[in-house]
Design a protein around this motif. Structure first.
Motif, PDB file in Angstrom:
ATOM      1  N   PRO A   1       2.734   2.136  -3.629  1.00 46.86           N
ATOM      2  CA  PRO A   1       1.851   2.451  -4.561  1.00 46.86           C
ATOM      3  C   PRO A   1       1.161   3.840  -4.209  1.00 46.86           C
ATOM      4  CG  PRO A   1       1.489   0.096  -4.230  1.00 46.86           C
ATOM      5  CD  PRO A   1       2.530   0.622  -3.211  1.00 46.86           C
ATOM      6  N   LEU A   2       0.972   4.082  -2.877  1.00 49.16           N
ATOM      7  CA  LEU A   2       0.256   5.392  -2.387  1.00 49.16           C
ATOM      8  C   LEU A   2       0.972   6.415  -2.790  1.00 49.16           C
ATOM      9  CD1 LEU A   2      -1.993   7.050  -1.105  1.00 49.16           C
ATOM     10  CD2 LEU A   2      -0.918   6.569   1.070  1.00 49.16           C
TER      11      LEU A   2
ATOM     12  N   THR B   1       0.793  15.985 -12.268  1.00 48.25           N
ATOM     13  CA  THR B   1      -0.140  16.320 -13.481  1.00 48.25           C
ATOM     14  C   THR B   1      -1.333  17.196 -12.951  1.00 48.25           C
ATOM     15  OG1 THR B   1      -1.399  14.171 -13.081  1.00 48.25           O
ATOM     16  CG2 THR B   1       0.566  14.308 -14.673  1.00 48.25           C
TER      17      THR B   1
ATOM     18  N   THR C   1      -6.181  16.711 -15.316  1.00 50.81           N
ATOM     19  CA  THR C   1      -4.712  16.533 -15.516  1.00 50.81           C
ATOM     20  C   THR C   1      -4.301  16.993 -16.919  1.00 50.81           C
ATOM     21  OG1 THR C   1      -5.314  14.423 -16.336  1.00 50.81           O
ATOM     22  CG2 THR C   1      -4.454  14.543 -14.104  1.00 50.81           C
TER      23      THR C   1
ATOM     24  N   GLN D   1       0.797  -1.158  -0.036  1.00 52.89           N
ATOM     25  CA  GLN D   1       0.009  -0.218   0.124  1.00 52.89           C
ATOM     26  C   GLN D   1       1.020   1.223   0.077  1.00 52.89           C
ATOM     27  OE1 GLN D   1      -2.978   0.212   2.977  1.00 52.89           O
ATOM     28  NE2 GLN D   1      -4.188  -1.581   2.263  1.00 52.89           N
TER      29      GLN D   1
ATOM     30  N   GLU E   1       3.569   6.450  -5.059  1.00 54.54           N
ATOM     31  CA  GLU E   1       3.633   6.660  -6.467  1.00 54.54           C
ATOM     32  C   GLU E   1       2.415   7.524  -7.004  1.00 54.54           C
ATOM     33  OE1 GLU E   1       4.406   3.008  -8.323  1.00 54.54           O
ATOM     34  OE2 GLU E   1       6.169   2.671  -7.189  1.00 54.54           O
ATOM     35  N   ALA E   2       1.313   7.034  -6.500  1.00 53.48           N
ATOM     36  CA  ALA E   2       0.082   7.790  -6.883  1.00 53.48           C
ATOM     37  C   ALA E   2       0.127   9.179  -6.367  1.00 53.48           C
ATOM     38  CB  ALA E   2      -1.124   7.043  -6.455  1.00 53.48           C
ATOM     39  N   MET E   3       0.552   9.481  -5.376  1.00 60.55           N
ATOM     40  CA  MET E   3       0.648  10.867  -4.893  1.00 60.55           C
ATOM     41  C   MET E   3       1.617  11.795  -5.802  1.00 60.55           C
ATOM     42  SD  MET E   3       0.224  10.935  -1.036  1.00 60.55           S
ATOM     43  CE  MET E   3      -0.718  12.274  -0.467  1.00 60.55           C
ATOM     44  N   GLN E   4       2.560  11.024  -6.205  1.00 55.10           N
ATOM     45  CA  GLN E   4       3.712  11.731  -6.805  1.00 55.10           C
ATOM     46  C   GLN E   4       2.982  12.040  -8.651  1.00 55.10           C
ATOM     47  OE1 GLN E   4       7.375   9.470  -7.090  1.00 55.10           O
ATOM     48  NE2 GLN E   4       8.361  11.424  -6.516  1.00 55.10           N
ATOM     49  N   ALA E   5       2.437  11.025  -8.849  1.00 54.71           N
ATOM     50  CA  ALA E   5       1.867  11.349 -10.289  1.00 54.71           C
ATOM     51  C   ALA E   5       1.071  12.389 -10.222  1.00 54.71           C
ATOM     52  CB  ALA E   5       1.157  10.039 -10.757  1.00 54.71           C
ATOM     53  N   VAL E   6      -0.240  12.508  -9.166  1.00 59.44           N
ATOM     54  CA  VAL E   6      -0.978  13.409  -9.199  1.00 59.44           C
ATOM     55  C   VAL E   6      -0.419  14.963  -8.816  1.00 59.44           C
ATOM     56  CG1 VAL E   6      -3.112  14.242  -8.001  1.00 59.44           C
ATOM     57  CG2 VAL E   6      -2.947  11.925  -8.501  1.00 59.44           C
TER      58      VAL E   6
END
Ligand SMILES: [Zn+2]
Length: 198
Positions: free
Chosen positions: A43-44, A54, A66, A40, A46-51
């Protein structure tokens, strides 16, 4: 403070500033994440970094997207001449959850407030007036909160809308000071369907 290492203590402190979380629940969340760090936490992060990289505001309506222009503004189908004015993106999301409104939105980003020195230019109101003309809007639906500032803002906007464009507001049933985000889908649907001239 706990006896956790400094990095972990910093993370707990950052998490505790999030809406709905206090120090106690932040501590529990962080502990949970550390225990599940490969499944968890990684992946969390990574998801935060992506958001974070963008996410931006739609240049047209202020929705979070985005892309420079959000999917709702980009969709031909949503250009039906109706524009729904909301205070915050959370309100837009609530309206979309109810799946009853087929037009486009305009997110003000707050309400007029003499106390906090928030004026029309701080709220994308000029952009709204601009859109009414360029997007051939026939109806402006004011879905602002029933607070004093929300209603002051609604009256100010209604005064700026050119003649010939219908101005309506959501029906009563939206509780005083109640934000759209807290309403269930049925209540939002009813409030939109029973909207009245403003
Ligand atoms: Zn948009």
């Amino acid at each position: 403070m706990s006896d956790a290492p400094k990095e972990i203590e910093t993370l707990i402190e950052m998490m505790s500033k999030l809406p709905g979380l206090g120090p106690r629940s932040a501590r529990r969340a962080v502990l949970h994440l550390i225990k599940k760090r490969s499944l968890q936490m990684g992946p969390l992060a990574e998801a935060m970094q992506a958001v974070a990289a963008t996410a931006r505001e739609c240049l047209n309506c202020g929705n979070i997207s985005t892309t420079d222009i959000c999917p709702i503004c980009a969709s031909e189908k949503r250009g039906n001449g109706e524009i729904c004015v909301v205070e915050d993106v959370a309100d837009l999301w609530a309206m979309e959850r109810a799946a009853v409104f087929k037009g486009r939105y305009h997110v003000l980003g707050g309400t007029l407030s003499a106390l906090d020195a928030v004026g029309p230019d701080d709220l994308r109101i000029p952009k709204l007036i601009d859109r009414v003309e360029t997007e051939a809007i026939t109806e402006v639906i004011l879905a602002l909160n029933a607070t004093i500032d929300g209603q002051t803002t609604a009256h100010y906007i209604a005064d700026q809308i050119p003649d010939g464009v219908i101005v309506t507001s959501l029906a009563q049933g939206v509780p005083i000071g109640g934000e759209l985000d807290y309403l269930d889908d049925g209540t939002i649907t009813a409030a939109l369907k029973a909207r009245k001239a403003f």
